[in-house]
Design a protein around this motif. Structure first.
Motif, mmCIF file in Angstrom:
data_model
loop_
_atom_site.group_PDB
_atom_site.id
_atom_site.type_symbol
_atom_site.label_atom_id
_atom_site.label_comp_id
_atom_site.label_asym_id
_atom_site.label_seq_id
_atom_site.Cartn_x
_atom_site.Cartn_y
_atom_site.Cartn_z
ATOM 1 N N HIS A 2 52.078 -8.075 69.655
ATOM 2 C CA HIS A 2 52.417 -9.464 69.951
ATOM 3 C C HIS A 2 53.297 -10.061 68.853
ATOM 4 O O HIS A 2 54.298 -10.731 69.132
ATOM 5 C CB HIS A 2 51.143 -10.290 70.110
ATOM 6 C CG HIS A 2 51.393 -11.716 70.490
ATOM 7 N ND1 HIS A 2 51.303 -12.750 69.589
ATOM 8 C CD2 HIS A 2 51.766 -12.279 71.673
ATOM 9 C CE1 HIS A 2 51.606 -13.882 70.200
ATOM 10 N NE2 HIS A 2 51.878 -13.634 71.458
ATOM 11 N N ARG A 3 52.951 -9.821 67.602
ATOM 12 C CA ARG A 3 53.739 -10.367 66.500
ATOM 13 C C ARG A 3 55.156 -9.815 66.508
ATOM 14 O O ARG A 3 56.123 -10.544 66.263
ATOM 15 C CB ARG A 3 53.054 -10.053 65.167
ATOM 16 C CG ARG A 3 51.760 -10.831 64.956
ATOM 17 C CD ARG A 3 51.047 -10.388 63.701
ATOM 18 N NE ARG A 3 49.799 -11.122 63.514
ATOM 19 C CZ ARG A 3 48.885 -10.815 62.611
ATOM 20 N NH1 ARG A 3 49.084 -9.772 61.804
ATOM 21 N NH2 ARG A 3 47.789 -11.536 62.501
ATOM 22 N N LEU A 4 55.277 -8.528 66.782
ATOM 23 C CA LEU A 4 56.597 -7.902 66.784
ATOM 24 C C LEU A 4 57.466 -8.448 67.906
ATOM 25 O O LEU A 4 58.643 -8.773 67.699
ATOM 26 C CB LEU A 4 56.446 -6.388 66.925
ATOM 27 C CG LEU A 4 57.750 -5.583 66.950
ATOM 28 C CD1 LEU A 4 58.507 -5.748 65.640
ATOM 29 C CD2 LEU A 4 57.467 -4.114 67.217
ATOM 30 N N VAL A 5 56.891 -8.597 69.095
ATOM 31 C CA VAL A 5 57.668 -9.091 70.237
ATOM 32 C C VAL A 5 58.076 -10.549 70.024
ATOM 33 O O VAL A 5 59.209 -10.938 70.339
ATOM 34 C CB VAL A 5 56.879 -8.920 71.551
ATOM 35 C CG1 VAL A 5 57.587 -9.606 72.709
ATOM 36 C CG2 VAL A 5 56.695 -7.439 71.859
ATOM 37 N N VAL A 6 57.171 -11.366 69.474
ATOM 38 C CA VAL A 6 57.509 -12.760 69.183
ATOM 39 C C VAL A 6 58.658 -12.822 68.175
ATOM 40 O O VAL A 6 59.615 -13.600 68.329
ATOM 41 C CB VAL A 6 56.278 -13.524 68.647
ATOM 42 C CG1 VAL A 6 56.688 -14.869 68.063
ATOM 43 C CG2 VAL A 6 55.264 -13.732 69.761
ATOM 44 N N LEU A 7 58.599 -11.988 67.142
ATOM 45 C CA LEU A 7 59.649 -11.968 66.125
ATOM 46 C C LEU A 7 60.988 -11.567 66.726
ATOM 47 O O LEU A 7 62.011 -12.240 66.520
ATOM 48 C CB LEU A 7 59.270 -10.990 65.010
ATOM 49 C CG LEU A 7 60.354 -10.744 63.944
ATOM 50 C CD1 LEU A 7 60.619 -12.010 63.142
ATOM 51 C CD2 LEU A 7 59.965 -9.599 63.024
ATOM 52 N N GLN A 22 73.774 -9.204 61.688
ATOM 53 C CA GLN A 22 73.135 -7.915 61.938
ATOM 54 C C GLN A 22 72.295 -7.483 60.747
ATOM 55 O O GLN A 22 71.174 -7.005 60.903
ATOM 56 C CB GLN A 22 74.173 -6.830 62.244
ATOM 57 C CG GLN A 22 73.511 -5.473 62.481
ATOM 58 C CD GLN A 22 74.320 -4.551 63.354
ATOM 59 O OE1 GLN A 22 75.322 -4.943 63.938
ATOM 60 N NE2 GLN A 22 73.883 -3.312 63.455
ATOM 61 N N ALA A 23 72.828 -7.645 59.530
ATOM 62 C CA ALA A 23 72.068 -7.271 58.338
ATOM 63 C C ALA A 23 70.794 -8.106 58.228
ATOM 64 O O ALA A 23 69.727 -7.588 57.877
ATOM 65 C CB ALA A 23 72.926 -7.438 57.090
ATOM 66 N N ALA A 24 70.915 -9.404 58.529
ATOM 67 C CA ALA A 24 69.741 -10.276 58.462
ATOM 68 C C ALA A 24 68.698 -9.837 59.484
ATOM 69 O O ALA A 24 67.497 -9.762 59.178
ATOM 70 C CB ALA A 24 70.148 -11.725 58.707
ATOM 71 N N ASP A 73 67.081 -6.603 58.233
ATOM 72 C CA ASP A 73 66.233 -6.831 57.052
ATOM 73 C C ASP A 73 64.903 -7.490 57.434
ATOM 74 O O ASP A 73 63.841 -7.109 56.942
ATOM 75 C CB ASP A 73 66.958 -7.705 56.027
ATOM 76 C CG ASP A 73 68.049 -6.943 55.282
ATOM 77 O OD1 ASP A 73 68.088 -5.702 55.408
ATOM 78 O OD2 ASP A 73 68.851 -7.594 54.578
ATOM 79 N N ILE A 74 64.968 -8.499 58.308
ATOM 80 C CA ILE A 74 63.749 -9.198 58.735
ATOM 81 C C ILE A 74 62.849 -8.249 59.519
ATOM 82 O O ILE A 74 61.629 -8.220 59.327
ATOM 83 C CB ILE A 74 64.103 -10.436 59.573
ATOM 84 C CG1 ILE A 74 64.832 -11.467 58.700
ATOM 85 C CG2 ILE A 74 62.860 -11.060 60.193
ATOM 86 C CD1 ILE A 74 65.470 -12.594 59.480
ATOM 87 N N LEU A 75 63.468 -7.448 60.392
ATOM 88 C CA LEU A 75 62.703 -6.477 61.165
ATOM 89 C C LEU A 75 62.047 -5.447 60.242
ATOM 90 O O LEU A 75 60.862 -5.119 60.399
ATOM 91 C CB LEU A 75 63.619 -5.783 62.175
ATOM 92 C CG LEU A 75 62.974 -4.698 63.045
ATOM 93 C CD1 LEU A 75 61.880 -5.287 63.920
ATOM 94 C CD2 LEU A 75 64.038 -4.008 63.896
ATOM 95 N N ALA A 76 62.803 -4.948 59.266
ATOM 96 C CA ALA A 76 62.266 -3.951 58.327
ATOM 97 C C ALA A 76 61.103 -4.524 57.525
ATOM 98 O O ALA A 76 60.104 -3.834 57.264
ATOM 99 C CB ALA A 76 63.367 -3.459 57.390
ATOM 100 N N ALA A 77 61.215 -5.787 57.141
ATOM 101 C CA ALA A 77 60.132 -6.424 56.382
ATOM 102 C C ALA A 77 58.871 -6.516 57.237
ATOM 103 O O ALA A 77 57.752 -6.306 56.748
ATOM 104 C CB ALA A 77 60.574 -7.812 55.927
ATOM 105 N N HIS A 78 59.057 -6.825 58.521
ATOM 106 C CA HIS A 78 57.886 -6.899 59.395
ATOM 107 C C HIS A 78 57.265 -5.515 59.582
ATOM 108 O O HIS A 78 56.034 -5.382 59.560
ATOM 109 C CB HIS A 78 58.261 -7.487 60.757
ATOM 110 C CG HIS A 78 57.087 -7.585 61.686
ATOM 111 N ND1 HIS A 78 56.145 -8.566 61.574
ATOM 112 C CD2 HIS A 78 56.685 -6.787 62.709
ATOM 113 C CE1 HIS A 78 55.206 -8.399 62.495
ATOM 114 N NE2 HIS A 78 55.519 -7.319 63.193
ATOM 115 N N LEU A 79 58.087 -4.500 59.748
ATOM 116 C CA LEU A 79 57.557 -3.140 59.919
ATOM 117 C C LEU A 79 56.844 -2.679 58.651
ATOM 118 O O LEU A 79 55.877 -1.903 58.730
ATOM 119 C CB LEU A 79 58.670 -2.180 60.305
ATOM 120 C CG LEU A 79 59.342 -2.455 61.664
ATOM 121 C CD1 LEU A 79 60.380 -1.390 61.965
ATOM 122 C CD2 LEU A 79 58.310 -2.508 62.781
ATOM 123 N N ALA A 80 57.295 -3.160 57.501
ATOM 124 C CA ALA A 80 56.596 -2.843 56.263
ATOM 125 C C ALA A 80 55.191 -3.447 56.269
ATOM 126 O O ALA A 80 54.238 -2.842 55.765
ATOM 127 C CB ALA A 80 57.400 -3.345 55.066
#
Length: 218
Positions: free
Chosen positions: A138-143, A199-201, A204-211
């Motif tokens: 849910h958090r990933l899809v909302v993001l 695209q970089a932003a 980066d935001i996606l990578a931070a969430h996956l971390a």
């Protein structure tokens, strides 16, 4: 001699609805307007869709289907989730209202199922406890929906509108009173407008969430 009205297929109706949404917004969109574009009456469209919301969900689902067309899982769970997110970003890019429709109405069709299956499968592969998988899904899809909608909104600007926005941003930032806005004045020359380096932003935001997902793995 009179002829009956043409009978439109479901796909043709959805194509017309998508075109109408590209030039308007979801709030002003109506089944009556769509019927007028198709040269028919609303009742004929309600044979295909029971409500405006159901129609909008179907339009959004077609974008999801297009995003997942040809997709094959490759790499580890992070690579899979990143690939799906970037496919959604590309599919909705520049389609401001369609991105808004997805964010607001979601969908419940085959496209949604394909996205859900891949995201849940990747999170399972990550090794999260079963109880944690739906939460992180849910958090990933909302993001991703929020990032996609934001990007689509910026991508929908004309070059002149974007340039005007950049100039207004510079005026607001560089013209700030250092006495009232000391932090803003200190960082002003290094700040970028919202539309810069998108695209970089996004990545980066996606990578931070996956971390943060990785940190939750036992």
């Amino acid at each position: 001699m009179t002829t009956g009205r043409r009978r439109w297929s479901t796909d043709e109706i959805l194509d017309a609805a998508a075109d109408l949404l590209r030039t308007g917004d979801a709030e002003s969109f109506s089944v009556r307007k769509l019927a007028a574009v198709l040269g028919t009456d609303s009742s004929s469209l309600y044979r295909h869709f029971r409500s405006k919301t159901e129609l909008l969900r179907a339009v959004a689902d077609r974008v999801l289907l297009a995003a997942m067309d040809g997709y094959r899982p490759e790499g580890d769970w992070r690579a899979r989730l990143t690939a799906v997110a970037l496919r959604l970003r590309a599919a909705f890019g520049g389609q401001v209202q369609l991105a808004a429709v997805w964010g607001r109405y979601a969908s419940s069709g085959e496209g949604a199922r394909l996205v859900m299956e891949e995201v849940l499968s990747a999170l399972d592969e990550a090794g999260l406890p079963d109880a944690a998988v739906p939460v992180h899904y849910h958090r990933l899809v909302v993001l991703v929906a929020a990032l996609v909608s934001s990007e689509a909104g910026i991508g929908g600007l004309t070059p002149a509108e974007y340039d005007q926005g950049v100039e207004l941003f510079r005026v607001a930032v560089l013209g700030a009173d250092p006495g009232r806005f000391p932090a803003l004045a200190r960082h002003a020359r290094d700040l970028s407008p919202l539309g810069a380096d998108r695209q970089a932003a996004f990545e980066d935001i996606l990578a931070a969430h996956l971390a943060s997902v990785a940190a939750a793995i036992p």
